[in-house]
Design a protein around this motif. Structure first.
Motif, PDB file in Angstrom:
ATOM      1  N   ASP A   1       5.319  13.281  -7.914  1.00 44.97           N
ATOM      2  CA  ASP A   1       6.665  13.287  -8.514  1.00 44.97           C
ATOM      3  C   ASP A   1       6.806  12.321  -9.687  1.00 44.97           C
ATOM      4  N   SER A   2       5.689  11.799 -10.172  1.00 44.65           N
ATOM      5  CA  SER A   2       5.687  10.861 -11.308  1.00 44.65           C
ATOM      6  C   SER A   2       6.477   9.588 -11.023  1.00 44.65           C
ATOM      7  N   GLY A   3       6.686   9.284  -9.763  1.00 43.28           N
ATOM      8  CA  GLY A   3       7.419   8.073  -9.391  1.00 43.28           C
ATOM      9  C   GLY A   3       8.923   8.212  -9.458  1.00 43.28           C
ATOM     10  N   THR A   4       9.431   9.431  -9.663  1.00 37.80           N
ATOM     11  CA  THR A   4      10.889   9.605  -9.770  1.00 37.80           C
ATOM     12  C   THR A   4      11.598   9.247  -8.474  1.00 37.80           C
ATOM     13  N   GLY A   5      10.970   9.530  -7.350  1.00 39.29           N
ATOM     14  CA  GLY A   5      11.562   9.170  -6.070  1.00 39.29           C
ATOM     15  C   GLY A   5      11.696   7.677  -5.905  1.00 39.29           C
ATOM     16  N   MET A   6      10.655   6.951  -6.292  1.00 42.98           N
ATOM     17  CA  MET A   6      10.700   5.488  -6.229  1.00 42.98           C
ATOM     18  C   MET A   6      11.826   4.946  -7.084  1.00 42.98           C
ATOM     19  N   LEU A   7      11.945   5.438  -8.306  1.00 44.62           N
ATOM     20  CA  LEU A   7      12.990   4.956  -9.209  1.00 44.62           C
ATOM     21  C   LEU A   7      14.382   5.284  -8.676  1.00 44.62           C
ATOM     22  N   LYS A   8      14.535   6.447  -8.068  1.00 45.07           N
ATOM     23  CA  LYS A   8      15.826   6.831  -7.490  1.00 45.07           C
ATOM     24  C   LYS A   8      16.239   5.874  -6.380  1.00 45.07           C
ATOM     25  N   ALA A   9      15.292   5.504  -5.518  1.00 44.17           N
ATOM     26  CA  ALA A   9      15.597   4.587  -4.421  1.00 44.17           C
ATOM     27  C   ALA A   9      16.024   3.228  -4.945  1.00 44.17           C
TER      28      ALA A   9
ATOM     29  N   GLU B   1       0.885  -1.168   0.000  1.00 35.20           N
ATOM     30  CA  GLU B   1       0.000   0.000   0.000  1.00 35.20           C
ATOM     31  C   GLU B   1       0.923   1.218   0.000  1.00 35.20           C
ATOM     32  N   THR B   2       1.031   1.871  -1.128  1.00 34.92           N
ATOM     33  CA  THR B   2       2.058   2.902  -1.276  1.00 34.92           C
ATOM     34  C   THR B   2       1.888   4.050  -0.283  1.00 34.92           C
ATOM     35  N   ALA B   3       0.677   4.279   0.174  1.00 31.66           N
ATOM     36  CA  ALA B   3       0.447   5.355   1.137  1.00 31.66           C
ATOM     37  C   ALA B   3       1.166   5.110   2.459  1.00 31.66           C
ATOM     38  N   LYS B   4       1.547   3.867   2.729  1.00 36.19           N
ATOM     39  CA  LYS B   4       2.308   3.588   3.951  1.00 36.19           C
ATOM     40  C   LYS B   4       3.667   4.278   3.925  1.00 36.19           C
ATOM     41  N   ALA B   5       4.152   4.585   2.710  1.00 36.39           N
ATOM     42  CA  ALA B   5       5.456   5.234   2.575  1.00 36.39           C
ATOM     43  C   ALA B   5       5.364   6.654   2.030  1.00 36.39           C
ATOM     44  N   CYS B   6       4.329   6.951   1.247  1.00 34.22           N
ATOM     45  CA  CYS B   6       4.234   8.292   0.637  1.00 34.22           C
ATOM     46  C   CYS B   6       2.856   8.903   0.816  1.00 34.22           C
ATOM     47  N   GLY B   7       2.154   8.495   1.858  1.00 30.95           N
ATOM     48  CA  GLY B   7       0.773   8.928   2.046  1.00 30.95           C
ATOM     49  C   GLY B   7       0.616  10.363   2.514  1.00 30.95           C
TER      50      GLY B   7
ATOM     51  N   VAL C   1       8.572   4.280  -1.312  1.00 32.57           N
ATOM     52  CA  VAL C   1       7.931   3.179  -2.044  1.00 32.57           C
ATOM     53  C   VAL C   1       8.992   2.299  -2.689  1.00 32.57           C
ATOM     54  N   GLY C   2      10.020   2.938  -3.261  1.00 34.27           N
ATOM     55  CA  GLY C   2      11.127   2.170  -3.829  1.00 34.27           C
ATOM     56  C   GLY C   2      11.829   1.333  -2.778  1.00 34.27           C
ATOM     57  N   GLU C   3      11.967   1.876  -1.583  1.00 37.09           N
ATOM     58  CA  GLU C   3      12.598   1.125  -0.498  1.00 37.09           C
ATOM     59  C   GLU C   3      11.758  -0.086  -0.098  1.00 37.09           C
ATOM     60  N   LEU C   4      10.439   0.055  -0.101  1.00 43.29           N
ATOM     61  CA  LEU C   4       9.582  -1.096   0.195  1.00 43.29           C
ATOM     62  C   LEU C   4       9.755  -2.177  -0.869  1.00 43.29           C
ATOM     63  N   ILE C   5       9.839  -1.780  -2.122  1.00 42.08           N
ATOM     64  CA  ILE C   5      10.019  -2.745  -3.215  1.00 42.08           C
ATOM     65  C   ILE C   5      11.353  -3.476  -3.060  1.00 42.08           C
ATOM     66  N   ILE C   6      12.405  -2.752  -2.752  1.00 38.53           N
ATOM     67  CA  ILE C   6      13.729  -3.367  -2.575  1.00 38.53           C
ATOM     68  C   ILE C   6      13.704  -4.355  -1.411  1.00 38.53           C
ATOM     69  N   HIS C   7      13.068  -3.972  -0.309  1.00 38.79           N
ATOM     70  CA  HIS C   7      12.993  -4.880   0.840  1.00 38.79           C
ATOM     71  C   HIS C   7      12.246  -6.151   0.472  1.00 38.79           C
ATOM     72  N   ALA C   8      11.155  -5.997  -0.280  1.00 37.97           N
ATOM     73  CA  ALA C   8      10.384  -7.171  -0.711  1.00 37.97           C
ATOM     74  C   ALA C   8      11.189  -8.045  -1.668  1.00 37.97           C
TER      75      ALA C   8
ATOM     76  N   GLU D   1      25.398   0.387 -10.959  1.00 41.28           N
ATOM     77  CA  GLU D   1      24.635   0.705 -12.157  1.00 41.28           C
ATOM     78  C   GLU D   1      24.411   2.216 -12.275  1.00 41.28           C
ATOM     79  N   LYS D   2      24.336   2.685 -13.521  1.00 40.43           N
ATOM     80  CA  LYS D   2      24.190   4.112 -13.761  1.00 40.43           C
ATOM     81  C   LYS D   2      22.798   4.512 -14.264  1.00 40.43           C
ATOM     82  N   ASP D   3      22.034   3.550 -14.754  1.00 40.98           N
ATOM     83  CA  ASP D   3      20.687   3.923 -15.203  1.00 40.98           C
ATOM     84  C   ASP D   3      19.678   2.852 -14.817  1.00 40.98           C
ATOM     85  N   ILE D   4      18.455   3.286 -14.644  1.00 39.31           N
ATOM     86  CA  ILE D   4      17.388   2.437 -14.130  1.00 39.31           C
ATOM     87  C   ILE D   4      17.035   1.312 -15.090  1.00 39.31           C
ATOM     88  N   LYS D   5      17.182   1.531 -16.387  1.00 41.95           N
ATOM     89  CA  LYS D   5      16.838   0.489 -17.356  1.00 41.95           C
ATOM     90  C   LYS D   5      17.710  -0.744 -17.142  1.00 41.95           C
TER      91      LYS D   5
END
Length: 356
Positions: free
Chosen positions: A136-144, A85-91, A110-117, A152-156
């Motif tokens: 933020d269009s999810g940029t924070g999640m991708l950065k995490a 539930e993304t609001a648990k991290a960015c609510g 949210v990115g940190e939750l995904i990494i932990h999972a 790695e240098k890029d998210i792709k």
């Protein structure tokens, strides 16, 4: 008499489970209740999905929208599916009204939750997108996620090497695009503390990020329905993770074998905090109604407040109830003790001797 309870939460007031428990505890013992706590992907999503999937809730430290360390929960099911539930991290509720500013609020947690999972062995993800305080269009999640792989240098590259076998299902009923007049900023950012000037800037940022992302990934999902969900977080999942959208309500109804439970039922009761003609645009009570009508079982709709009642009845609801007295101000009605008292009065009036 067999009654199925499948209500949404009264947001900011009572959870789905609390509402259904209150109805059961206050009703006659002659009624056989079957409770299905519900969520459309927003508030209460984690608990309802974990209950339906017999999972467990785990905790980890992440950063909130203002990059303050917090303890956040997510779920893991027996088959290794992560329920986030993304609001648990960015609510929005993680910030005081004075702190809310979608120009600075981030989905990093949210990115940190995904990494932990991921580190816990999860490769299948169900993501609830409601209640965010970000745009933020999810940029924070991708950065995490990128920062978890310092070589790695890029998210792709990260996605292709580390996450190519992951599957993301987005539980949300939002169908807005990422940017534009109906996009994330113009539609949702004012509710998160944005001024008119901030909305314009957020929309520009989203458009520029989409242009950059289209070059990186060789596709553009910014106009896909749902890209604007959770301040554009839906877009990041669509664009970078090939996520798919599914109605949170439908997903949960499938998981709980709702239609199997309808066998022998005399009545279904669904509900939400405020019911009106928008309820008929794919919101949770409407999804419950559509599935129940095919079984010719009456459906009652209860709400903290209800309007457009004739329109709701015409759509198929047998009865529509507004449990809050007209004289009670909304700020009083949303207090849990008052909501419970209003539920009690409704139960005493309509469920002491149910007529369907």
């Amino acid at each position: 008499m067999k009654i199925i309870l499948a209500t949404d939460s009264f947001k900011g007031c009572m959870t789905s489970e609390e509402i259904e428990n209150a109805i059961c505890s206050l009703s006659s013992g002659k009624i056989e209740f079957h409770k299905i706590p519900m969520s459309d992907g927003g508030e209460g999503m984690l608990e309802t999905f974990i209950a339906a999937m017999n999972g467990e809730i785990v905790e980890t430290t992440v950063h909130d929208p203002l990059m303050r360390p917090i303890t956040a929960k997510y779920g893991i099911t027996t088959d290794g599916t992560a329920i986030i539930e993304t609001a648990k991290a960015c609510g929005l509720t993680l910030m005081s009204p004075e702190e809310r500013n979608p120009m600075t609020a981030t989905t990093y947690g949210v990115g940190e939750l995904i990494i932990h999972a991921l580190h816990s062995g999860c490769r299948n993800f169900i993501i609830g997108l409601g209640g965010s305080g970000t745009s933020d269009s999810g940029t924070g999640m991708l950065k995490a996620i990128l920062e978890n792989y310092p070589s790695e240098k890029d998210i792709k590259n990260v996605i292709e090497k580390e996450m190519s076998h992951c599957r993301f299902t987005l539980a949300s009923d939002v169908r807005n695009p990422l940017y534009g007049a109906n996009g994330a900023a113009y539609t949702f950012a004012p509710q998160k503390g944005a001024t008119r000037e901030i909305v314009i800037e957020l929309d520009k940022r989203a458009r520029k990020f989409a242009e950059k992302s289209a070059v990186i990934m060789g596709k553009d999902t910014s106009n896909f329905p749902g890209a604007g969900a959770a301040g554009g977080l839906g877009y990041a999942f669509l664009q970078y993770f090939n996520a798919t959208f599914q109605s949170g309500a439908d997903l949960l109804l499938d998981l709980t074998n709702f239609e199997g439970l309808l066998d022998g039922a005399d009545l279904v009761i669904t509900g939400e905090g405020h019911a009106d003609n928008q309820t008929l645009m794919g919101k949770l009570p409407e999804r419950v109604l559509r599935r129940t009508l095919t079984h010719n079982i009456p459906v009652w709709l209860i709400a903290g407040r209800a309007s457009h009642c004739e329109e709701l009845r015409s759509a198929g609801f047998t009865e529509v109830f507004s449990i809050t007295p007209d004289c009670m101000p909304t700020e009083e009605a949303v207090k849990p003790e008052n909501a419970r008292a209003n539920i009690r009065k409704w139960v005493e009036t309509y469920l002491s001797k149910p007529v369907v």
